[in-house]
Motif scaffolding. Structure first.
Motif, PDB file in Angstrom:
ATOM      1  N   ILE A 294       0.993  -3.297   0.941  1.00  0.00           N
ATOM      2  CA  ILE A 294       0.165  -3.717   2.078  1.00  0.00           C
ATOM      3  C   ILE A 294      -1.111  -2.882   2.164  1.00  0.00           C
ATOM      4  CG2 ILE A 294       0.122  -3.904   4.594  1.00  0.00           C
ATOM      5  CD1 ILE A 294       3.114  -4.690   4.320  1.00  0.00           C
ATOM      6  N   ALA A 295      -0.996  -1.588   1.856  1.00  0.00           N
ATOM      7  CA  ALA A 295      -2.187  -0.736   1.876  1.00  0.00           C
ATOM      8  C   ALA A 295      -3.171  -1.172   0.791  1.00  0.00           C
ATOM      9  CB  ALA A 295      -1.789   0.724   1.681  1.00  0.00           C
ATOM     10  N   MET A 296      -2.656  -1.536  -0.377  1.00  0.00           N
ATOM     11  CA  MET A 296      -3.528  -1.998  -1.455  1.00  0.00           C
ATOM     12  C   MET A 296      -4.122  -3.359  -1.107  1.00  0.00           C
ATOM     13  SD  MET A 296      -1.353  -0.626  -4.752  1.00  0.00           S
ATOM     14  CE  MET A 296      -2.313  -1.380  -5.990  1.00  0.00           C
TER      15      MET A 296
ATOM     16  N   GLU B 146      -9.562  -6.770   3.031  1.00  0.00           N
ATOM     17  CA  GLU B 146     -10.291  -6.590   4.285  1.00  0.00           C
ATOM     18  C   GLU B 146     -10.533  -5.114   4.595  1.00  0.00           C
ATOM     19  OE1 GLU B 146      -8.795 -10.199   6.965  1.00  0.00           O
ATOM     20  OE2 GLU B 146      -7.208  -8.796   6.446  1.00  0.00           O
ATOM     21  N   PRO B 147     -11.274  -4.420   3.735  1.00  0.00           N
ATOM     22  CA  PRO B 147     -11.474  -2.986   3.969  1.00  0.00           C
ATOM     23  C   PRO B 147     -12.149  -2.694   5.303  1.00  0.00           C
ATOM     24  CG  PRO B 147     -12.959  -3.785   2.258  1.00  0.00           C
ATOM     25  CD  PRO B 147     -11.996  -4.887   2.541  1.00  0.00           C
TER      26      PRO B 147
ATOM     27  N   HIS C 121     -12.163   1.143   5.994  1.00  0.00           N
ATOM     28  CA  HIS C 121     -12.304   1.535   4.580  1.00  0.00           C
ATOM     29  C   HIS C 121     -11.339   2.656   4.183  1.00  0.00           C
ATOM     30  CE1 HIS C 121     -15.852  -1.019   3.780  1.00  0.00           C
ATOM     31  NE2 HIS C 121     -15.938  -0.926   5.090  1.00  0.00           N
ATOM     32  N   LEU C 122     -10.192   2.641   4.809  1.00  0.00           N
ATOM     33  CA  LEU C 122      -9.145   3.610   4.479  1.00  0.00           C
ATOM     34  C   LEU C 122      -8.498   3.189   3.157  1.00  0.00           C
ATOM     35  CD1 LEU C 122      -6.987   5.842   5.293  1.00  0.00           C
ATOM     36  CD2 LEU C 122      -5.813   4.023   6.512  1.00  0.00           C
ATOM     37  N   ARG C 123      -8.731   3.981   2.109  1.00  0.00           N
ATOM     38  CA  ARG C 123      -8.175   3.626   0.805  1.00  0.00           C
ATOM     39  C   ARG C 123      -6.709   4.055   0.753  1.00  0.00           C
ATOM     40  NH1 ARG C 123      -9.905   7.067  -3.121  1.00  0.00           N
ATOM     41  NH2 ARG C 123     -12.096   6.565  -3.223  1.00  0.00           N
TER      42      ARG C 123
ATOM     43  N   LEU D 232      -1.945  -1.067  10.168  1.00  0.00           N
ATOM     44  CA  LEU D 232      -1.512  -0.611   8.840  1.00  0.00           C
ATOM     45  C   LEU D 232      -0.976   0.819   8.887  1.00  0.00           C
ATOM     46  CD1 LEU D 232      -1.410  -0.635   5.686  1.00  0.00           C
ATOM     47  CD2 LEU D 232      -3.783   0.112   5.724  1.00  0.00           C
ATOM     48  N   VAL D 233      -1.714   1.697   9.552  1.00  0.00           N
ATOM     49  CA  VAL D 233      -1.308   3.104   9.609  1.00  0.00           C
ATOM     50  C   VAL D 233       0.002   3.236  10.396  1.00  0.00           C
ATOM     51  CG1 VAL D 233      -1.962   5.408  10.384  1.00  0.00           C
ATOM     52  CG2 VAL D 233      -3.679   3.899   9.390  1.00  0.00           C
ATOM     53  N   LEU D 234       0.094   2.485  11.480  1.00  0.00           N
ATOM     54  CA  LEU D 234       1.308   2.507  12.292  1.00  0.00           C
ATOM     55  C   LEU D 234       2.506   2.034  11.458  1.00  0.00           C
ATOM     56  CD1 LEU D 234       2.513   2.883  15.151  1.00  0.00           C
ATOM     57  CD2 LEU D 234       2.087   0.465  15.519  1.00  0.00           C
ATOM     58  N   GLY D 235       2.306   0.945  10.732  1.00  0.00           N
ATOM     59  CA  GLY D 235       3.376   0.417   9.885  1.00  0.00           C
ATOM     60  C   GLY D 235       3.797   1.423   8.829  1.00  0.00           C
TER      61      GLY D 235
END
Lengths: 302, 479
Positions: free
Chosen positions: B162-164, B170-171, B176-178, B206-209
């Motif tokens: 999911i991070a990729m 949708e950066p 724009h967190l890579r 995303l970060v929460l997940g």
């Protein structure tokens, strides 16, 4: 204290991290009656540490002070006694995410080395996962077992003293992820596959040299691994500091009025009107330019 | 073998599952719903057929967008041409090397030819192919394969994928967190099962997940959110089991000051209500009154809506005649029902706020993760107060300057050690026999991190001068 669970107070038998300033830390085994010498003076465990709160400031005999921190795998990585070359936090972070480690994961690792990565894996897979780690050097294997016990994570890990390239990981069909940090990982790829779950999993191999990567990738493809990707991740540290830059003197400017000239002078330039202070970062003079290539692959269902 | 069937159960794709579609390096997260079409890589596909298959199965897209599991993966051998040139001295770019026209290719596609067959046709009709070097041939085939490929792999979502996916698609939505930066955050924050972690993010969840995945349902996560409510679209993509949501709490950032000052009334729903009630009226009666008022307010709303739709209602009245009274009664009942539901919802929201406030009040959180489009300085200085001493925190920002400010403020304020301002540099490699090199394209920047560790601030001692030995040491190391 445990490496997988926070606690508030320092107790007898804990491993505490003493922070001496400027990213300089040492690990201390807390014991009644024991003393630790630092460059700021002596720390007496019974009075200075036991019963105190983690994060507290301890004043040493020479009037200097240190902070005592709760151990974490990241602090342990910078404090641990090196018996081998170790993996540092930047690579560890990438390995953890790309191997998809989480609570409950079963992981195989070889070699154990100094246990830097092992502690990070244990932190992530606790409380229900397990780590099977293989170290062929008997003394290192024994030492790391001792450390796991001291750090109260021994219930989550099995250390095997054998040659992973010959004898494998000692388990079959159980691992969600395998990590290899050995000189000839291509010789262990078959064993890695055997150790992994029938349903598949992730593999990572860490090698400093590109020739090792080449052979490993070839072995992985031959053994049916998919999504073989090699990457490298480097940490860049930015030192925050104020920098003063001089302004050249162009001589008196006849075209503009004198009042305007004084207005434009920067306010910070009071002592020396011909300089400007900015807050910026500078790169360190030298930085690690290469640790190792990380090769990741997916084992499909077999 | 029966046991084997059970083993597979959790690896099978089920209706309603959150999955990730993959082709090459392109990912897309979707939820499986019957008869729902999704667009992936410019193709409409229907996901009905994937239900019941195992995760990581590759499917071929048939006509109409239905998916068929791909039979065998070994189709590589179909294009074994073993005539190759040594260099390109005789290869001239006249634009006429391919004898097939665009129309020819389109016709082949319409005839339903397999992509391998189309590629073989392209090779057979290329006059220069046999003169190309072995490597150039390989490259040509790979390129064509990518173009005519019509397969899709169905994956189980993980933080890595999911991070990729977010970084690729949708950066902008995730500042724009890579993905390697996210990996650093989770490790530097010592995110693990059983801890109590504060998360403030505007990265679509995303970060929460990612934090929730690392905690595996053990411990608690308190999402501090700005505005009307927390954003969790990214969390949905992870498809967490229901019990993971029991550990997830939320707290509006606009109540932080009140909570720190001890004036937060968890009976109140919004900041305006806090003013109405005052700080002394915290009795149940006051809460009830507030709830009733809110419920009444909500009651007015649907009525207004209903009036707009009144012509239809009237028509119905004339049609059915005698049912008018019944209708009105029904309306009343509905209204009461709605009011009740609202009340329940409000009660639920209040209960949640109280639960989150209780978790925060002890100011003994174990970790803090910040990644947002807000200025990180105020967020960090506000939220770091909730951490126990000797706990890590990590702040992400797309821009280094904002973190320089954070660093300076923290140094002035004290209460932290091991401050580090960093970023990571990520390089991918092509590893092939005799053709190994870094990829030509790499990501320019994945954002910056400020990390550190809290320590106890001693109020007893004045913020005295650093002791002599230490001062000396600092000077030494700086000089």
């Amino acid at each position: 204290m445990s490496f997988i669970e926070y606690s508030n107070l320092i107790q007898d038998g804990d491993v505490a991290i003493v922070h001496l300033g400027h990213n300089s830390v040492t690990a201390v085994k807390v014991q009644h009656g024991a003393q630790t010498q630092t460059r700021f003076g002596v720390i007496r465990h019974s009075t200075d540490l036991i019963g105190q709160r983690y994060g507290c400031k301890v004043t040493c005999s020479k009037g200097g002070w240190v902070h005592v921190l709760h151990p974490t795998p990241e602090l342990w990585t910078v404090a641990l006694p090196h018996r081998t070359q170790i993996l540092y936090t930047t690579d560890i972070a990438m390995v953890t995410m790309m191997l998809e480690l989480k609570p409950g994961s079963v992981v195989c690792e070889s070699g154990t080395g100094s246990g830097s990565l092992s502690h990070a894996i244990l932190r992530t897979i606790a409380p229900t996962g397990h780590l099977h780690t293989v170290e062929f050097h008997q003394q290192r294997a024994e030492k790391v077992v001792e450390e796991f016990k001291e750090h109260r994570v021994d219930h989550l890990v099995t250390v095997r003293n054998q040659d992973v390239c010959k004898d494998g990981f000692g388990v079959t069909g159980v691992a969600d992820a395998v990590f290899l940090d050995i000189p000839s990982p291509w010789e262990a790829v078959g064993h890695a596959k055997a150790a992994m779950k029938k349903h598949g999993g992730r593999l990572c191999s860490f090698s400093p040299c590109i020739e090792q990567v080449q052979r490993t990738c070839q072995a992985l493809t031959e053994r049916g691994f998919e999504e073989v990707r090699t990457l490298e991740v480097l940490l860049r540290v930015h030192n925050v500091r104020p920098v003063t830059l001089q302004l050249p003197d162009f001589g008196p400017d006849s075209s503009s009025s004198s009042s305007q000239a004084t207005e434009e002078a920067p306010p910070s330039a009071a002592p020396n009107p011909a300089s400007l202070k900015i807050k910026t970062t500078t790169p360190p003079r030298e930085m690690p330019g290469h640790t190792g290539y990380l090769t990741f692959a997916t084992k499909p269902r077999t | 073998m029966a046991q084997n069937e059970d083993d597979d159960y959790e690896y099978r794709i089920k209706e309603g599952d959150h999955i990730v579609l993959k082709r090459g390096d392109v990912y897309k997260a979707v939820q499986i719903q019957r008869k729902k079409k999704v667009i992936f890589e410019k193709q409409w596909i229907l996901l009905d057929n994937v239900v019941g298959h195992l995760y990581s199965t590759t499917f071929e897209i048939a006509s109409g967008g239905t998916l068929q599991p791909k039979e065998d993966k070994e189709t590589e051998s179909s294009t074994d041409v073993k005539v190759a040139g040594t260099d390109n001295r005789n290869i001239v770019d006249d634009g006429k090397s391919q004898k097939l026209t665009r129309d020819d290719i389109e016709t082949m596609k319409e005839q339903g030819l397999k992509n391998e067959e189309i590629i073989q046709q392209l090779i057979d009709n290329s006059s220069t192919f046999n003169n190309k070097t072995e490597y150039a041939q390989d490259k040509y085939i790979k390129k064509k394969k990518k173009k005519y490929e019509n397969t899709v792999t169905v994956l189980k979502p993980t933080c890595r994928i999911i991070a990729m996916m977010y970084h690729g698609r949708e950066p902008g939505k995730i500042c724009h967190l890579r993905y390697d930066t996210l990996a650093q955050m989770l490790t530097l924050g010592n995110i693990h099962a059983g801890s109590k972690v504060l998360v403030f993010e505007t990265c679509a969840g995303l970060v929460l997940g990612a934090v929730m995945e690392r905690m595996g349902g053990y411990g608690s996560v308190i999402q501090m959110y700005p505005g009307g409510g927390p954003v969790r679209a990214g969390v949905e993509c992870f498809g967490f089991p229901a019990h993971f949501h029991d550990m997830l709490h939320e707290f509006p950032i606009c109540h932080v000051n009140a909570l720190l000052a001890g004036t937060l009334d968890t009976g109140a729903k919004d900041p305006t209500a806090v003013r109405w009630l005052g700080t002394t009226e915290t009795s149940i009666i006051a809460e009830e009154k507030h709830l009733n008022a809110a419920a009444e307010q909500e009651q007015i709303q649907p009525e207004a809506e209903r009036q707009e739709g009144s012509p239809a209602d009237e028509r119905m009245e004339t049609n059915t005649g005698g049912d008018a009274g019944q209708d009105r009664e029904k309306l009343e009942r509905e209204k009461r029902q709605e009011a009740k539901e609202r009340k329940v919802k409000l009660e639920e929201k209040r209960r949640k706020l109280a639960a989150a406030a209780a978790l925060l009040e002890g100011r003994n959180a174990d970790g803090l993760v910040i990644a947002s489009q807000f200025h990180p300085c105020s967020v960090l200085l506000g939220l770091i107060k909730f951490l126990s001493p000797s706990r890590p925190f990590v702040v992400f920002s797309q821009f280094k300057e904002t973190l320089i400010e954070c660093y300076t403020k923290l140094k002035e304020q004290g209460g932290t050690v091991n401050l580090m301002l960093t970023d990571t540099w990520l390089r991918h490699y092509q590893v092939l026999p005799d053709r190994t090199h870094p990829l030509l394209l790499m990501s320019g920047g994945g954002g910056y991190l400020l990390s550190g560790m809290t320590v106890a601030t001693d109020h007893s001692e004045p913020p005295a001068e650093e002791p002599a030995p230490k001062r000396q040491k600092v000077k030494d190391s700086e000089g």
